[in-house]
Motif scaffolding. Sequence first.
Motif, PDB file in Angstrom:
ATOM      1  N   ILE A 148      -1.140  -7.662  15.747  1.00 64.19           N
ATOM      2  CA  ILE A 148      -2.559  -7.957  15.559  1.00 64.19           C
ATOM      3  C   ILE A 148      -2.924  -8.173  14.084  1.00 64.19           C
ATOM      4  CG2 ILE A 148      -4.893  -6.956  15.763  1.00 64.19           C
ATOM      5  CD1 ILE A 148      -3.768  -8.164  18.371  1.00 64.19           C
ATOM      6  N   SER A 149      -2.326  -7.398  13.185  1.00 60.80           N
ATOM      7  CA  SER A 149      -2.661  -7.598  11.768  1.00 60.80           C
ATOM      8  C   SER A 149      -2.198  -8.977  11.295  1.00 60.80           C
ATOM      9  CB  SER A 149      -2.025  -6.508  10.899  1.00 60.80           C
ATOM     10  OG  SER A 149      -2.512  -5.250  11.283  1.00 60.80           O
ATOM     11  N   ASN A 150      -1.041  -9.427  11.780  1.00 66.53           N
ATOM     12  CA  ASN A 150      -0.593 -10.786  11.436  1.00 66.53           C
ATOM     13  C   ASN A 150      -1.579 -11.817  11.942  1.00 66.53           C
ATOM     14  OD1 ASN A 150       1.693  -9.754  10.299  1.00 66.53           O
ATOM     15  ND2 ASN A 150       3.025 -10.223  12.040  1.00 66.53           N
ATOM     16  N   GLY A 158      -5.151   4.009  10.387  1.00 71.31           N
ATOM     17  CA  GLY A 158      -4.426   3.811   9.147  1.00 71.31           C
ATOM     18  C   GLY A 158      -4.933   2.539   8.490  1.00 71.31           C
ATOM     19  N   PHE A 159      -4.430   2.230   7.268  1.00 68.91           N
ATOM     20  CA  PHE A 159      -4.604   0.908   6.675  1.00 68.91           C
ATOM     21  C   PHE A 159      -5.944   0.697   5.979  1.00 68.91           C
ATOM     22  CE2 PHE A 159      -4.570  -3.926   7.704  1.00 68.91           C
ATOM     23  CZ  PHE A 159      -3.809  -4.227   6.587  1.00 68.91           C
ATOM     24  N   ILE A 160      -7.003   1.460   6.385  1.00 68.56           N
ATOM     25  CA  ILE A 160      -8.335   1.135   5.848  1.00 68.56           C
ATOM     26  C   ILE A 160      -8.964   2.318   5.116  1.00 68.56           C
ATOM     27  CG2 ILE A 160      -8.698  -0.546   7.693  1.00 68.56           C
ATOM     28  CD1 ILE A 160     -10.654   1.351   9.003  1.00 68.56           C
ATOM     29  N   GLY A 174      -2.887  -2.425   1.719  1.00 77.40           N
ATOM     30  CA  GLY A 174      -1.690  -3.270   1.646  1.00 77.40           C
ATOM     31  C   GLY A 174      -1.012  -3.326   2.993  1.00 77.40           C
ATOM     32  N   ARG A 175      -0.288  -4.426   3.266  1.00 73.95           N
ATOM     33  CA  ARG A 175       0.396  -4.562   4.552  1.00 73.95           C
ATOM     34  C   ARG A 175       1.355  -3.390   4.749  1.00 73.95           C
ATOM     35  NH1 ARG A 175       0.113  -8.911   7.758  1.00 73.95           N
ATOM     36  NH2 ARG A 175       0.714  -7.255   9.188  1.00 73.95           N
ATOM     37  N   GLY A 176       1.377  -2.893   5.969  1.00 72.92           N
ATOM     38  CA  GLY A 176       2.204  -1.716   6.248  1.00 72.92           C
ATOM     39  C   GLY A 176       1.599  -0.436   5.695  1.00 72.92           C
ATOM     40  N   GLY A 177       0.301  -0.488   5.361  1.00 69.43           N
ATOM     41  CA  GLY A 177      -0.331   0.617   4.638  1.00 69.43           C
ATOM     42  C   GLY A 177      -0.707   1.840   5.458  1.00 69.43           C
ATOM     43  N   SER A 178      -0.465   1.816   6.769  1.00 70.15           N
ATOM     44  CA  SER A 178      -0.839   2.989   7.572  1.00 70.15           C
ATOM     45  C   SER A 178      -0.027   4.223   7.183  1.00 70.15           C
ATOM     46  CB  SER A 178      -0.634   2.714   9.061  1.00 70.15           C
ATOM     47  OG  SER A 178      -1.542   1.750   9.478  1.00 70.15           O
ATOM     48  N   ASP A 179       1.231   4.022   6.816  1.00 74.12           N
ATOM     49  CA  ASP A 179       2.036   5.158   6.346  1.00 74.12           C
ATOM     50  C   ASP A 179       1.344   5.796   5.140  1.00 74.12           C
ATOM     51  OD1 ASP A 179       3.892   4.280   8.165  1.00 74.12           O
ATOM     52  OD2 ASP A 179       5.345   3.565   6.684  1.00 74.12           O
ATOM     53  N   THR A 180       0.864   4.934   4.247  1.00 77.05           N
ATOM     54  CA  THR A 180       0.213   5.428   3.038  1.00 77.05           C
ATOM     55  C   THR A 180      -1.079   6.165   3.373  1.00 77.05           C
ATOM     56  OG1 THR A 180       1.074   3.395   2.071  1.00 77.05           O
ATOM     57  CG2 THR A 180      -0.326   4.736   0.675  1.00 77.05           C
ATOM     58  N   CYS A 193      -3.441   5.783  13.339  1.00 76.42           N
ATOM     59  CA  CYS A 193      -2.837   4.677  14.100  1.00 76.42           C
ATOM     60  C   CYS A 193      -2.895   3.342  13.364  1.00 76.42           C
ATOM     61  CB  CYS A 193      -3.572   4.475  15.421  1.00 76.42           C
ATOM     62  SG  CYS A 193      -3.512   5.906  16.477  1.00 76.42           S
ATOM     63  N   SER A 194      -1.827   2.569  13.532  1.00 78.88           N
ATOM     64  CA  SER A 194      -1.839   1.159  13.126  1.00 78.88           C
ATOM     65  C   SER A 194      -2.558   0.358  14.206  1.00 78.88           C
ATOM     66  CB  SER A 194      -0.426   0.602  13.033  1.00 78.88           C
ATOM     67  OG  SER A 194       0.320   1.246  12.069  1.00 78.88           O
ATOM     68  N   ALA A 195      -2.695  -0.929  13.970  1.00 80.02           N
ATOM     69  CA  ALA A 195      -3.219  -1.823  15.002  1.00 80.02           C
ATOM     70  C   ALA A 195      -2.109  -2.103  16.009  1.00 80.02           C
ATOM     71  CB  ALA A 195      -3.678  -3.123  14.359  1.00 80.02           C
ATOM     72  N   ILE A 196      -2.467  -2.642  17.173  1.00 80.72           N
ATOM     73  CA  ILE A 196      -1.463  -3.087  18.151  1.00 80.72           C
ATOM     74  C   ILE A 196      -0.503  -4.028  17.425  1.00 80.72           C
ATOM     75  CG2 ILE A 196      -1.133  -4.547  20.200  1.00 80.72           C
ATOM     76  CD1 ILE A 196      -3.790  -3.534  21.265  1.00 80.72           C
ATOM     77  N   GLY A 254      -8.573  -4.546  13.435  1.00 77.58           N
ATOM     78  CA  GLY A 254      -7.366  -4.294  14.237  1.00 77.58           C
ATOM     79  C   GLY A 254      -7.201  -2.811  14.521  1.00 77.58           C
ATOM     80  N   GLU A 255      -7.209  -2.011  13.457  1.00 75.43           N
ATOM     81  CA  GLU A 255      -7.037  -0.558  13.611  1.00 75.43           C
ATOM     82  C   GLU A 255      -8.266   0.052  14.311  1.00 75.43           C
ATOM     83  OE1 GLU A 255      -5.295  -2.330  11.451  1.00 75.43           O
ATOM     84  OE2 GLU A 255      -3.569  -0.993  11.282  1.00 75.43           O
ATOM     85  N   LEU A 256      -9.444  -0.477  13.988  1.00 72.97           N
ATOM     86  CA  LEU A 256     -10.668   0.092  14.588  1.00 72.97           C
ATOM     87  C   LEU A 256     -10.661  -0.102  16.107  1.00 72.97           C
ATOM     88  CD1 LEU A 256     -13.201  -1.035  11.853  1.00 72.97           C
ATOM     89  CD2 LEU A 256     -12.751   1.342  12.534  1.00 72.97           C
TER      90      LEU A 256
HETATM   91  N1  ASP Z   1      -1.567  -2.823  10.723  1.00 73.82           N
HETATM   92  C1  ASP Z   1      -1.264  -2.884   9.313  1.00 73.82           C
HETATM   93  C2  ASP Z   1      -0.190  -3.912   9.035  1.00 73.82           C
HETATM   94  O1  ASP Z   1       0.399  -4.453   9.958  1.00 73.82           O
HETATM   95  C3  ASP Z   1      -0.921  -1.563   8.724  1.00 73.82           C
HETATM   96  C4  ASP Z   1       0.322  -0.928   9.284  1.00 73.82           C
HETATM   97  O2  ASP Z   1       0.745  -1.277  10.370  1.00 73.82           O
HETATM   98  O3  ASP Z   1       0.864  -0.035   8.633  1.00 73.82           O
HETATM   99  O4  ASP Z   1       0.069  -4.205   7.904  1.00 73.82           O
END
Ligand code: ASP
Length: 525
Positions: free
Chosen positions: A48-50, A187-189, A201-207, A42-45, A121-123
């Motif tokens: 929230i990361s912003n 994700g992300f961590i 990296g931002r958007g890293g949950s896919d990775t 899961c990503s954060a809500i 955020g993710e936690l």
């Molecule tokens: N929450 C993180 C972000 O906004 C990771 C992700 O959403 O993929 O960058």
Amino acid sequence: MTPSRIVLKFGGTSVSTIERWRTILNLIREREKQGFAPVIVCSAISGISNLLEALLPDAMHGRHGPALANLRDRHATLAREMDVPIDVIEADLSEVERIASGVALLGEFTPRLRARVMATGELMLTRLAAAWMAQQGVDVAWHDARDLLRSIAGPNENRHFLSANCTCEADPTLVTRLGTAAVLTQGFIARDPDGHTVLLGRGGSDTSAAYLSAVLQAVRLEIWTDVPGMFTADPRVVPHARLLRRLGYAEAQELAAMGAKVLHPRCIGPAAANGIPIWIRATPTPQLEGTELSDEIATSPGVKAVAARRGILLLSIETLGMWQEAGFLARIFVTMEKHGLSVDHIATGESNVTVSLDALANALDPRILDACVAELRAFADVKVIGPCAAVSLVGRQIRSVLHELGPALEAFAELPIHMVSQAANDLAITFVVDEAHADRLVLSLHQRLLDHANTPELGRAWHLDAPAASRWVVHREALLAMASAGTPVYVHDLEKVRRQAMRLRALPLERAFFAMKACPLPEVI
Ligand code: ASP
Ligand code: MG
């Protein structure tokens, strides 16, 4: 025998409401019924990361109070919907608070600290979700992703802590350790070799999800997001853009890198290397067909999509001294490297070399650009052209469409195309044009090459599956809140306004005028 793993990744908008969590629960049950053991990443809500990213810079000036309150509020709202006590994230909230106070005191922070704060955020989200699932009587094991993914030392502090890479060799001991229950993780961590928290990296949950699918040798990676897949163009620009039902890994990689935002470009590699198919699906409409990425069946050759990337600058470097010279290109690139500028596209002729720079990727500081240009001017004439957009046609054997490009470029008879570039891998052709003309080029290329194309990969048009009615459902709470302040109110859907405006702009009109008296709202204008 342990059941095969399927990794399902849910993005920010897919984890922010109880309704989405009910969908997630159904998906877990469905996969289990089919005999798989799901891993939920899961990503954060959303948002929230912003918020966390901005928190420490604000804290340096002691201005972090509102952000902390907001952080608590956003999670409390979901906790309430889930009927889960907020206590389960109290420790994370107070950790963020303590770090922020420390930063306010010292007036500085490190990338390492930023990683720790952003990881919460993710936690927090997954702790709330785990508590809710336990209440629903679902057998799901919560795992800290930092115990599952190990990062590799990065080249500098920023990259090491904020944009790390991970190892992704198959790990049979981890498979055994996880047993057979469904897994819920972040994700992300990840954790670095010294035990510190790092981000991918931002958007890293896919990775993250892609790494996990490789480590666990999953049979499939599913990316659940707010759109059902990759499209032949950005549906905000081309409302009749069509779903891409199937793509090869290399095509998808090219498309992601060229501006399609559905999938993080870094997530394709680990899955492709292990031959793990990637499915993209929409959490709001799980019944809809999505995109499947794999190399199982070769896709048809030719154009699959038109993508655009904005914020591009061109350097046109001209000299008569290049003819039969050795080392001219080397001098240009050494200069660019010295200033830390990374080049995307390049086109060369007898006396001109043109390179494109992605302003966002380069986090372009005008002073750095000026310094680089000044240095290049010592041996060539340099022109900076921008802001531009790179519009790319993507697909296997893309050169096979060259003969169809003439009519599609008609709209550009009077408008400049600054550069054309085509890589030898035959996956993309790119046109660099003024940013203001990008949408028009995208529309016109789509019209000629994709509107009526008839290959098995092309599915339904976006607007057919995104009915207007759903917007009222999606924004129900916000609309009710607005109405509670008194009615009547006029509500404008800016997304739709934008799409309609784009359709207007695609008409072969010389000029369009907007009647202000029709709607004087600055946002709409
Ligand atoms: N929450 C993180 C972000 O906004 C990771 C992700 O959403 O993929 O960058
Ligand atoms: Mg994302």
